[in-house]
Design an enzyme around this catalytic site. Structure first.
Site, mmCIF file in Angstrom:
data_model
loop_
_atom_site.group_PDB
_atom_site.id
_atom_site.type_symbol
_atom_site.label_atom_id
_atom_site.label_comp_id
_atom_site.label_asym_id
_atom_site.label_seq_id
_atom_site.Cartn_x
_atom_site.Cartn_y
_atom_site.Cartn_z
ATOM 1 N N ARG A 238 0.859 -1.185 0.000
ATOM 2 C CA ARG A 238 0.000 0.000 0.000
ATOM 3 C C ARG A 238 0.898 1.238 0.000
ATOM 4 O O ARG A 238 1.867 1.309 0.755
ATOM 5 C CB ARG A 238 -0.928 0.027 1.220
ATOM 6 C CG ARG A 238 -2.101 -0.937 1.126
ATOM 7 C CD ARG A 238 -3.104 -0.495 0.067
ATOM 8 N NE ARG A 238 -4.302 -1.323 0.028
ATOM 9 C CZ ARG A 238 -4.457 -2.371 -0.747
ATOM 10 N NH1 ARG A 238 -3.450 -2.782 -1.520
ATOM 11 N NH2 ARG A 238 -5.586 -3.052 -0.757
ATOM 12 N N GLU A 267 -2.910 7.769 -6.120
ATOM 13 C CA GLU A 267 -2.759 7.082 -7.412
ATOM 14 C C GLU A 267 -3.750 7.605 -8.438
ATOM 15 O O GLU A 267 -4.951 7.728 -8.119
ATOM 16 C CB GLU A 267 -2.946 5.574 -7.224
ATOM 17 C CG GLU A 267 -1.867 4.971 -6.362
ATOM 18 C CD GLU A 267 -2.001 3.470 -6.152
ATOM 19 O OE1 GLU A 267 -1.083 2.879 -5.569
ATOM 20 O OE2 GLU A 267 -3.031 2.895 -6.556
ATOM 21 N N HIS A 286 0.326 -0.059 -10.098
ATOM 22 C CA HIS A 286 -0.497 -0.874 -9.197
ATOM 23 C C HIS A 286 -1.029 -2.111 -9.918
ATOM 24 O O HIS A 286 -2.238 -2.382 -9.935
ATOM 25 C CB HIS A 286 -1.658 -0.051 -8.632
ATOM 26 C CG HIS A 286 -2.186 -0.603 -7.331
ATOM 27 N ND1 HIS A 286 -2.739 0.177 -6.351
ATOM 28 C CD2 HIS A 286 -2.262 -1.881 -6.860
ATOM 29 C CE1 HIS A 286 -3.136 -0.565 -5.336
ATOM 30 N NE2 HIS A 286 -2.853 -1.831 -5.621
#
Length: 320
Positions: A238, A267, A286
């Site tokens: 994370r 993000e 990601h």
């Protein structure tokens, strides 16, 4: 007409065919952000109708939880539940479920891929060849993996998968996890040590902790200052676990050799984020979790959990 309503708060799939097919005989599937829009009042009005909620990245905060009237389960397309007001759901007696094992292979392989790309000097070598060079020294020194120590912070299922793969490639493995004892890892390749020892000993530090108040910015200026100057740091967990300003400063000061990041605190990161194109950084969007197989697995698992609950069965993979 189906007797139940399942609200999918958000997703990044082409459609919800898997969910609709799996729930066709028990529920109507409604897209919150697709069919309703992002207005909070409209969203809460729709959430009030939910017998079950399926969630990806949508912020199910306390207000959203309070809007639920007869919800029997919230099921997340993933492992972490930091975007869900867990305490509020627990107070309402709403179970929250996840999919804890859908991407063990993908995330562990991705973490090691980032490390190997850094340790083997792929970024400077590629740039040198593209510029017409052919120079071994641009990434020297490069070492055998069998002479390196891999440090895993957060030795849950994914952390263990990293340790097993690193061990299979010949590396020594150490790990830290405040919830485990030496007896818990007696049959694992990793030696359990304190967090500070991982920082000080490991040639490669990879983090696989959940995001909690205790792990937020766990990797700060002090943590990076404790690491070896020739060590690499990888985060596929994370983004907020890392103080990225401190990470940038550590790279600039030569406190660590490089970093691999699949996640950021926000993000996507800002266009002017200096880590996006830093010469000592590999970054990916990601995607550590991603494979076609993993994607289908998480969708099928979530659908199965919701279906079982709507049919009166107990949910599994409950996290609260």
């Amino acid at each position: 007409m189906s007797q139940h309503t399942v609200i999918v708060t958000d997703h990044d799939f082409e459609d919800l065919s898997i969910e609709r097919e799996g729930l066709a005989d028990v529920a109507d599937v409604v897209e919150l952000t697709g069919d309703v829009g992002n207005d909070a009042a409209d969203a809460h009005e729709t959430l009030a109708e939910a017998d079950a909620v399926i969630n990806l990245r949508y912020d199910l905060d306390e207000a959203a939880i309070d809007a639920l009237e007869d919800c029997r389960v919230i099921s997340r397309y993933g492992i972490g539940v930091d975007n869900i007001a867990v305490d509020a759901a627990s107070d309402r007696g709403i179970p929250i479920t996840n999919v804890p094992d859908y991407c063990l292979e993908e995330v562990s392989v991705h973490a090691l891929t980032l490390y190997l790309a850094l340790a083997r000097g792929l970024k400077p070598y590629d740039a040198d060849v593209a510029d017409g060079g052919w120079d071994r020294s641009v990434a020297a020194p490069v070492h055998r993996l069998s002479t390196r120590t891999v440090g895993v912070v957060g030795y849950g299922a994914i952390g263990r998968a990293v340790g097993e793969r690193a061990d299979a490639l010949g590396a020594d493995v150490i790990a830290s996890d405040p919830f485990l004892s030496a007896e818990d890892v007696a049959d694992d390749p990793a030696d359990l040590v304190e967090f500070e020892e991982v920082l000080e000993r490991a040639d490669f530090v990879t983090v696989h902790s959940p995001l909690t108040p205790n792990t937020r910015e766990l990797f700060d200026a002090d943590a990076f200052s404790r690491m070896r100057e020739d060590a690499y740091f990888v985060n596929v967990a994370r983004g907020p676990i890392v103080d990225t300003d401190a990470l940038y400063d550590a790279l600039e000061a030569g406190e660590i050799a490089g970093t691999g990041l699949d996640v950021f605190p926000g993000e996507p990161p800002a266009e002017d984020d200096p880590l996006r194109d830093h010469p000592k950084a590999f970054t990916t969007p990601h995607v550590a979790w991603y494979s076609e197989e993993a994607n289908d697995q998480r969708r099928c698992t979530v659908t199965d959990i919701v279906r079982s609950v709507l049919l009166g069965e107990e949910p599994y993979n409950v996290v609260n």
